[in-house]
Scaffold this active site. Sequence first.
Site, PDB file in Angstrom:
ATOM      1  N   GLY A   1       6.262  -6.549   0.885  1.00  0.00           N
ATOM      2  CA  GLY A   1       5.542  -6.314   2.120  1.00  0.00           C
ATOM      3  C   GLY A   1       6.403  -6.592   3.330  1.00  0.00           C
ATOM      4  N   SER A   2       5.765  -6.938   4.416  1.00  0.00           N
ATOM      5  CA  SER A   2       6.470  -7.102   5.690  1.00  0.00           C
ATOM      6  C   SER A   2       7.183  -8.448   5.746  1.00  0.00           C
ATOM      7  CB  SER A   2       5.478  -7.022   6.845  1.00  0.00           C
ATOM      8  OG  SER A   2       4.657  -8.180   6.866  1.00  0.00           O
TER       9      SER A   2
ATOM     10  N   ALA B   1      -2.837  -4.330  -2.335  1.00  0.00           N
ATOM     11  CA  ALA B   1      -3.126  -4.265  -0.906  1.00  0.00           C
ATOM     12  C   ALA B   1      -4.548  -3.762  -0.671  1.00  0.00           C
ATOM     13  CB  ALA B   1      -2.129  -3.335  -0.224  1.00  0.00           C
TER      14      ALA B   1
ATOM     15  N   CYS C   1      10.200   1.583   2.163  1.00  0.00           N
ATOM     16  CA  CYS C   1      11.118   0.549   2.641  1.00  0.00           C
ATOM     17  C   CYS C   1      12.561   1.033   2.603  1.00  0.00           C
ATOM     18  CB  CYS C   1      10.952  -0.732   1.834  1.00  0.00           C
ATOM     19  SG  CYS C   1      11.026  -0.489   0.060  1.00  0.00           S
TER      20      CYS C   1
ATOM     21  N   TRP D   1       0.797  -1.218   0.000  1.00  0.00           N
ATOM     22  CA  TRP D   1       0.000   0.000   0.000  1.00  0.00           C
ATOM     23  C   TRP D   1       0.834   1.275   0.000  1.00  0.00           C
ATOM     24  CZ3 TRP D   1       1.621   2.438   4.311  1.00  0.00           C
ATOM     25  CH2 TRP D   1       2.007   1.660   5.411  1.00  0.00           C
ATOM     26  N   ASN D   2       2.129   1.185   0.278  1.00  0.00           N
ATOM     27  CA  ASN D   2       2.890   2.431   0.416  1.00  0.00           C
ATOM     28  C   ASN D   2       3.244   3.061  -0.925  1.00  0.00           C
ATOM     29  OD1 ASN D   2       4.664   0.206   0.042  1.00  0.00           O
ATOM     30  ND2 ASN D   2       6.385   1.390   0.845  1.00  0.00           N
TER      31      ASN D   2
ATOM     32  N   GLU E   1      10.465  -8.801  -1.447  1.00  0.00           N
ATOM     33  CA  GLU E   1      11.058  -7.531  -1.007  1.00  0.00           C
ATOM     34  C   GLU E   1      10.391  -7.190   0.307  1.00  0.00           C
ATOM     35  OE1 GLU E   1      11.551  -4.346   0.294  1.00  0.00           O
ATOM     36  OE2 GLU E   1      10.509  -3.338  -1.346  1.00  0.00           O
ATOM     37  N   LEU E   2      11.171  -7.262   1.418  1.00  0.00           N
ATOM     38  CA  LEU E   2      10.567  -7.303   2.748  1.00  0.00           C
ATOM     39  C   LEU E   2      10.932  -6.120   3.635  1.00  0.00           C
ATOM     40  CD1 LEU E   2      11.065 -11.122   3.410  1.00  0.00           C
ATOM     41  CD2 LEU E   2       9.134  -9.950   2.332  1.00  0.00           C
TER      42      LEU E   2
END
Length: 556
Positions: A241-242, A191, A297, A165-166, A263-264
């Site tokens: 995401g996370s 998202a 990120c 979502w970012n 990609e975390l």
Amino acid sequence: MAAAQPATLSSELPIRRSWIANREVEGRAGLRPVVNPATGVAFARASLLDAEQAAAAVVAARAAFPAWRARSFGERARVLLAAREAVLRRADEIARLIEQEQGKPAVEAHLVEVFPALEALKHLALHAEDLLAEQPAEPQVLLFAHKDSRVRYEPFGVVLAVTPWNYPFGIALSGVATALAAGNTVVLKPAPATTLVGLLVAELFREAGVPDGVVNVVAVDDALAPGLVEDPRVDKIVFTGSPATGRRVMVSAAKNLTPVVLELGGKDPAVVCGDADLDRAARGIVWGAFVNAGQTCASVERVYVEARIADAFLDRVVELTRALRTGDPAASEVEIGALTLERQRKIVEEHVADAVAKGARVLTGGHPAPGPGWFYPPTVIAGVDHTMRVMREETFGPVLPVMAVPSLDEAIRLANDSDYGLTASGWTRDPATAGRLERELQAGVVTINDCVYTFGEPSAPWGGFKKSGLGRAHGLAGLREMAQVKYVARDDGAAPMLWWFPYGGELRGLMPFAARALHARSAWARLGNAVRLMGSSRFRRRGRLASILKRAGRLF
């Protein structure tokens, strides 16, 4: 603080639907409010697919794959360039939707989402064919020298892209475009907080003339995401995401051994050296920490500054931070919009409170703004250390902790003392120090005297070390993540190979000569054994003498 209430799901609110095979699909799993984070009020509704409908998107993508794969790079490039025209034509609309649904100011949406998407489409259209071109692979074993060997890059099939979502437009569109350029078809799951931006990606590719089923975008509840990840008809998964969710994606993907790119996120450090241009460093780091309200990120999430310049650096950082304007991006000229999620603001508050409880000092900001929306002011903290969550965990908000350190050695040690390794920046005027920072900082991206920007460079690979993920996006490395590597070799000779059946005593006797001809330490020993090998009747019948003689220099 206002929050979206059931009453806001008025029948007057517009409904947005998923796109499968270039057609809008009415969901059977209900409606989800689409909330403006600056007001906390719903402004639209997303029609959610059920599990069967979501699976239909995978079916559509698989059905479309053979024809899309068969298209030439030039034909795919024309679709990407048409998509670029669609993005350019609707750029302001895209930026305004990002502003409304995600919370960043429209001008920032142009800068960090629309522009990078345009560059990615152009880069892929112009260069994908060359970057994925078949490459010769000359055999290094002399006995294989006559074979025509090459490396090919071929698409996987159906790529499932699960996007955050970012950066709901920049990451989603560039990811879809990369998969398409390599010949894959795509199912995009945006998202929940930024569903409408994801659905707009499907509209843009439909306008660009993408064939039915090549791009599909599904609005689903997160509870259905594991079903998509575990679908055996999905051939590759790209997740941003996370780390916690990334682990779950990896576990689910393992059920079918589906390859993943993850990609975390990161806890990205900045190292400010004693010789740095303080004004440039302060300006760059303030932007790197607070762009997109710190929800990046690659945000600068911790700073290590040499003690002899720490006070002057902090003074300038605080001055610049206090000048930033926070508010509803649609209502005024602001730099810092709302956080996208209420729960994200709670994490920010917890990190700041933990730091203060352990002795840190808030130099500016530090308290959420009253009123509606999920705002948090840009905050600078000093007196921090690695016992604090704000220095260890991803904050993902507008908080900049600054730690004074006695030396560059200590700054590098602390910068690397993290589970993450996505990006890092160094700030120095000394080329030798810059080189040391480039070598020693443990991150997938290291920049000197700048930060964050490299996601906007389409030729730059994007990804991290350690728990910041697996694989790469963007650039040559990212494009090749979307292709399977195939080694092909052709032999047009008629005679059987030297090592084929039957074995027999002659071949057994030749083996020591063959090994020494290829690997003896002395060049003369290699030559002598090669002569004995080539003098055998079996070699004369089955060897490829002409090809070997052309490359005989390898014996020396």
